[in-house]
Write a protein that holds these residues in place. Structure first.
Motif, PDB file in Angstrom:
ATOM      1  N   LYS A   2      36.009  41.559  47.599  1.00  0.00           N
ATOM      2  CA  LYS A   2      35.551  42.789  47.148  1.00  0.00           C
ATOM      3  C   LYS A   2      36.514  43.826  47.262  1.00  0.00           C
ATOM      4  N   THR A   8      31.911  52.304  48.408  1.00  0.00           N
ATOM      5  CA  THR A   8      31.195  51.825  47.167  1.00  0.00           C
ATOM      6  C   THR A   8      32.081  50.423  46.762  1.00  0.00           C
ATOM      7  N   ILE A  10      33.511  48.192  44.116  1.00  0.00           N
ATOM      8  CA  ILE A  10      34.019  48.694  42.768  1.00  0.00           C
ATOM      9  C   ILE A  10      34.143  47.166  41.859  1.00  0.00           C
ATOM     10  N   ALA A  11      34.505  46.045  42.654  1.00  0.00           N
ATOM     11  CA  ALA A  11      34.349  44.627  42.080  1.00  0.00           C
ATOM     12  C   ALA A  11      33.995  43.662  43.338  1.00  0.00           C
ATOM     13  N   GLU A  28      35.009  40.929  34.073  1.00  0.00           N
ATOM     14  CA  GLU A  28      33.489  41.097  34.291  1.00  0.00           C
ATOM     15  C   GLU A  28      33.017  41.128  35.656  1.00  0.00           C
ATOM     16  N   ASP A  29      33.900  41.146  36.513  1.00  0.00           N
ATOM     17  CA  ASP A  29      33.434  41.228  37.923  1.00  0.00           C
ATOM     18  C   ASP A  29      33.497  42.533  38.471  1.00  0.00           C
ATOM     19  N   GLU A  31      33.097  46.739  38.130  1.00  0.00           N
ATOM     20  CA  GLU A  31      31.937  47.786  37.659  1.00  0.00           C
ATOM     21  C   GLU A  31      32.644  48.782  36.852  1.00  0.00           C
ATOM     22  N   ASP A  32      32.489  48.562  35.689  1.00  0.00           N
ATOM     23  CA  ASP A  32      33.285  49.484  34.700  1.00  0.00           C
ATOM     24  C   ASP A  32      32.774  50.868  34.642  1.00  0.00           C
ATOM     25  N   LYS A  33      31.652  50.983  35.220  1.00  0.00           N
ATOM     26  CA  LYS A  33      31.047  52.546  35.150  1.00  0.00           C
ATOM     27  C   LYS A  33      31.834  53.328  36.131  1.00  0.00           C
ATOM     28  N   TYR A  34      32.765  52.846  37.106  1.00  0.00           N
ATOM     29  CA  TYR A  34      33.706  53.605  37.831  1.00  0.00           C
ATOM     30  C   TYR A  34      34.942  53.783  37.303  1.00  0.00           C
TER      31      TYR A  34
END
Length: 93
Positions: A2, A8, A10-11, A28-29, A31-34
């Motif tokens: 992680k 938070t 992030i990955a 793909e693992d 969280e691109d929103k961050y």
């Protein structure tokens, strides 16, 4: 593994690749929103040109805290488009 910043995740991935003691996460693992695209670039003699992301969570920004190689050299192809973290991002099991 992680990648955590600002409490938070992030990955998170069971498929990271380790190069020079850094865990590289498959895109793909992550969280691109961050992630926010950065204009920063550096060059590694054997991996090629790195591009960066800022990490933004709850209005806080960690500048250039993630990097990846969009077009890695032949020797670094296994980590092409994989993301690694630093600048206070905790990478842990």
């Amino acid at each position: 593994m992680k990648a955590i910043w600002n409490n938070t995740i992030i990955a998170e991935s069971s498929n990271t690749r380790i190069v020079e003691n850094n865990h590289y996460f498959p895109m793909e693992d992550v969280e691109d929103k961050y992630l926010k695209t950065s204009d920063s670039h550096t060059r590694c003699p054997w991996k090629g040109k790195a591009s960066y992301f800022h990490i933004e969570i709850d209005g806080q920004i960690n500048e250039d805290a993630a990097w990846y190689y969009p077009e890695a050299s032949y020797a670094a192809k296994p980590i092409e488009n994989y993301v690694a973290f630093w600048k206070g991002v905790k990478v842990t099991e």
